[in-house]
Motif scaffolding. Structure first.
Motif, PDB file in Angstrom:
ATOM      1  N   GLY A 149       1.672  63.770  45.596  1.00 39.98           N
ATOM      2  CA  GLY A 149       2.502  63.169  44.524  1.00 39.98           C
ATOM      3  C   GLY A 149       1.830  63.394  43.171  1.00 39.98           C
ATOM      4  N   LEU A 150       0.671  63.213  43.151  1.00 33.57           N
ATOM      5  CA  LEU A 150       0.002  63.454  41.853  1.00 33.57           C
ATOM      6  C   LEU A 150      -1.053  64.578  41.716  1.00 33.57           C
ATOM      7  CD1 LEU A 150      -0.841  59.907  40.960  1.00 33.57           C
ATOM      8  CD2 LEU A 150       1.337  60.860  40.233  1.00 33.57           C
ATOM      9  N   SER A 151      -0.981  65.228  40.617  1.00 38.29           N
ATOM     10  CA  SER A 151      -1.990  66.667  40.478  1.00 38.29           C
ATOM     11  C   SER A 151      -2.458  66.242  39.192  1.00 38.29           C
ATOM     12  CB  SER A 151      -1.246  67.840  40.340  1.00 38.29           C
ATOM     13  OG  SER A 151      -2.047  68.770  39.972  1.00 38.29           O
ATOM     14  N   LEU A 174      14.382  66.741  43.637  1.00 33.90           N
ATOM     15  CA  LEU A 174      14.109  65.485  42.952  1.00 33.90           C
ATOM     16  C   LEU A 174      12.968  64.735  43.429  1.00 33.90           C
ATOM     17  CD1 LEU A 174      17.821  64.187  43.934  1.00 33.90           C
ATOM     18  CD2 LEU A 174      17.223  64.786  41.804  1.00 33.90           C
ATOM     19  N   ARG A 175      11.922  65.402  43.872  1.00 32.18           N
ATOM     20  CA  ARG A 175      10.644  64.720  44.200  1.00 32.18           C
ATOM     21  C   ARG A 175      10.012  64.516  42.917  1.00 32.18           C
ATOM     22  NH1 ARG A 175       8.706  68.107  48.101  1.00 32.18           N
ATOM     23  NH2 ARG A 175       9.472  66.730  49.777  1.00 32.18           N
ATOM     24  N   GLY A 176      10.312  65.107  41.712  1.00 27.95           N
ATOM     25  CA  GLY A 176       9.637  64.665  40.581  1.00 27.95           C
ATOM     26  C   GLY A 176      10.152  63.549  40.061  1.00 27.95           C
ATOM     27  N   GLU A 177      11.194  63.303  40.074  1.00 28.16           N
ATOM     28  CA  GLU A 177      11.987  62.019  39.733  1.00 28.16           C
ATOM     29  C   GLU A 177      11.229  60.747  40.467  1.00 28.16           C
ATOM     30  OE1 GLU A 177      15.369  64.431  38.119  1.00 28.16           O
ATOM     31  OE2 GLU A 177      13.930  64.757  39.539  1.00 28.16           O
ATOM     32  N   LEU A 178      11.342  60.892  41.703  1.00 31.69           N
ATOM     33  CA  LEU A 178      10.926  59.990  42.644  1.00 31.69           C
ATOM     34  C   LEU A 178       9.471  59.540  42.376  1.00 31.69           C
ATOM     35  CD1 LEU A 178      12.600  60.940  46.055  1.00 31.69           C
ATOM     36  CD2 LEU A 178      13.411  58.949  44.677  1.00 31.69           C
ATOM     37  N   THR A 179       8.568  60.447  42.178  1.00 35.08           N
ATOM     38  CA  THR A 179       7.212  60.487  42.052  1.00 35.08           C
ATOM     39  C   THR A 179       6.835  59.694  40.539  1.00 35.08           C
ATOM     40  OG1 THR A 179       6.581  62.189  43.474  1.00 35.08           O
ATOM     41  CG2 THR A 179       4.914  61.354  41.846  1.00 35.08           C
ATOM     42  N   LEU A 180       7.766  60.190  39.570  1.00 31.92           N
ATOM     43  CA  LEU A 180       7.666  59.590  38.368  1.00 31.92           C
ATOM     44  C   LEU A 180       7.896  58.054  38.587  1.00 31.92           C
ATOM     45  CD1 LEU A 180       9.429  61.875  35.740  1.00 31.92           C
ATOM     46  CD2 LEU A 180       6.846  60.968  35.494  1.00 31.92           C
ATOM     47  N   MET A 181       9.021  57.619  39.292  1.00 27.85           N
ATOM     48  CA  MET A 181       9.417  56.373  39.264  1.00 27.85           C
ATOM     49  C   MET A 181       8.344  55.485  40.077  1.00 27.85           C
ATOM     50  SD  MET A 181      12.699  54.654  41.339  1.00 27.85           S
ATOM     51  CE  MET A 181      11.991  55.220  42.894  1.00 27.85           C
ATOM     52  N   ARG A 182       7.772  55.962  41.094  1.00 29.34           N
ATOM     53  CA  ARG A 182       6.790  55.155  41.978  1.00 29.34           C
ATOM     54  C   ARG A 182       5.483  54.906  41.137  1.00 29.34           C
ATOM     55  NH1 ARG A 182       8.376  58.643  46.943  1.00 29.34           N
ATOM     56  NH2 ARG A 182      10.013  57.453  47.792  1.00 29.34           N
ATOM     57  N   SER A 183       4.884  56.033  40.485  1.00 24.35           N
ATOM     58  CA  SER A 183       3.821  56.235  40.034  1.00 24.35           C
ATOM     59  C   SER A 183       3.853  55.286  38.580  1.00 24.35           C
ATOM     60  CB  SER A 183       3.139  57.618  39.544  1.00 24.35           C
ATOM     61  OG  SER A 183       4.156  58.329  38.837  1.00 24.35           O
ATOM     62  N   ALA A 184       5.030  55.359  37.802  1.00 28.51           N
ATOM     63  CA  ALA A 184       4.952  54.357  36.721  1.00 28.51           C
ATOM     64  C   ALA A 184       5.161  53.111  37.126  1.00 28.51           C
ATOM     65  CB  ALA A 184       6.402  54.991  36.075  1.00 28.51           C
ATOM     66  N   ARG A 185       5.875  52.722  38.126  1.00 28.47           N
ATOM     67  CA  ARG A 185       5.925  51.356  38.578  1.00 28.47           C
ATOM     68  C   ARG A 185       4.555  50.876  38.946  1.00 28.47           C
ATOM     69  NH1 ARG A 185      10.548  50.650  42.617  1.00 28.47           N
ATOM     70  NH2 ARG A 185       9.123  52.071  43.828  1.00 28.47           N
ATOM     71  N   ALA A 186       3.697  51.713  39.699  1.00 28.85           N
ATOM     72  CA  ALA A 186       2.320  51.434  39.966  1.00 28.85           C
ATOM     73  C   ALA A 186       1.423  51.070  38.611  1.00 28.85           C
ATOM     74  CB  ALA A 186       1.720  52.178  40.989  1.00 28.85           C
ATOM     75  N   LEU A 187       1.779  52.028  37.896  1.00 28.62           N
ATOM     76  CA  LEU A 187       0.888  51.975  36.490  1.00 28.62           C
ATOM     77  C   LEU A 187       1.378  50.710  35.692  1.00 28.62           C
ATOM     78  CD1 LEU A 187      -1.076  53.115  34.275  1.00 28.62           C
ATOM     79  CD2 LEU A 187       0.977  54.190  33.242  1.00 28.62           C
TER      80      LEU A 187
END
Length: 326
Positions: free
Chosen positions: A181-183, A259-272
């Motif tokens: 997910g994150l690097s 589209l994995r980038g957008e999905l990860t952006l959405m999830r990680s931004a929501r968690a942040l």
């Protein structure tokens, strides 16, 4: 058991710590890959976070053999060594019971022990590709399926996968790296004051770990409360269309594959946002997590020798100018 260095006492490495906190709030982000120099606190940070988290119900951690367990246990933290065989990772036939009692029984592997906690792989770029494939598949599905030697076992294996490595010692295949997910990137501190502070804290911890931990107890409680509030608030955090549009525009601007980038952006931004106590994801949350979520998903551009992080930051600046001019 040796005491872990307090997570809140780690000097610098803010991006790594933020990524680990995001993963602790929402495991669906997909794990964290940490690239950087040796001796920069990669494993220390992961162990410290696992030790910081409150005990979990024994029934929800470290799957054993299906037998119920009572009480609470520490959050599992499992190291996966480079030389681990597939049987040790996924589990296999319990030979002792098979030979002694003639019973086919399952001997849980490292994936079972990591259930409900963290699975840490140092130098993941040196791990055999088929083992990495297997780990990422199980981390994504949350379930381990073993079918061999007449056994057919299916058990839960939900954990936060954290890998670390030094790119100079071997590259991780792009299709595998994309599954994290994150690097994050960690480097040896160059500021003299920061290096001196690291030395002082490490020395104080080694000399008197209990006293050092007591010094940081209040900061640890604050971090723990932040994680707990983030987890509790996560489901209520909304991601408006404006934030989704910004995420998609950014991924298009940097040329992220799939589209994995957008999905990860959405999830990680929501968690942040949940960690920050916000109820709505904003463009600022997207911009903060963008380097972590996208830097390992960019194609190499032979005409652009700047690093992936610089390309993302430049794209964010361009989007800000476009929005300002609109």
């Amino acid at each position: 058991m040796r005491m872990s260095f307090p997570f809140s006492a780690i000097v610098g490495q803010d991006e790594m710590k933020r990524a680990l906190l995001i993963a602790a709030v929402d495991a669906s982000v997909g794990g964290v890959m940490v690239f950087g120099d040796r001796g920069t606190g990669k494993s220390t940070a992961v162990r410290a976070l696992a030790a910081l988290l409150p005990p979990v119900a024994a029934a929800d951690a470290g799957y054993q053999d299906g037998s119920p367990r009572k009480g609470n246990v520490a959050v599992p933290f499992v190291d996966l060594p480079l030389g681990a065989t597939e049987d040790r990772v996924v589990g296999a036939l319990d030979l002792e019971r098979a030979l002694g009692a003639g019973v086919k029984a399952f001997e849980p592997g490292l994936l079972a022990r990591a259930h409900g906690g963290f699975l840490y792989i140092d130098e993941v770029n040196l791990l055999e590709d088929h083992i990495v494939d297997l780990l990422l598949d199980v981390a994504a599905s949350g379930e381990n399926v073993v079918e061999r030697e007449g056994l057919s076992v299916r058990h839960p294996a939900r954990f936060v996968l954290v890998g670390s490595g030094n790119p100079e010692e071997g590259e991780l295949r792009p299709q595998l790296l994309d599954r994290f997910g994150l690097s994050v990137e960690v480097r040896t501190p160059q500021a003299l004051k920061q290096r001196v502070e690291i030395l002082k804290r490490c020395d104080a911890f080694e000399r008197a770990p209990d006293a050092f931990a007591e010094t940081w107890r209040r900061a640890q409680r604050k971090t723990l409360k932040q994680i707990a509030r983030g987890r509790a608030a996560l489901a209520a955090v909304t991601v408006p269309d404006s934030a989704l549009t910004f995420a998609a525009r950014l991924c298009m601007a940097v040329g992220a594959d799939g589209l994995r980038g957008e999905l990860t952006l959405m999830r990680s931004a929501r968690a942040l946002a949940a960690l920050d106590g916000a109820t709505v994801v904003t463009a600022d949350h997207i911009a903060t997590v963008a380097p972590m979520a996208l830097r390992h998903r960019l194609r190499r551009n032979v005409l652009d020798e700047t690093g992936s992080t610089a390309r993302i930051e430049r794209a964010l600046d361009d989007l800000a100018l476009e929005d300002a001019a609109a």
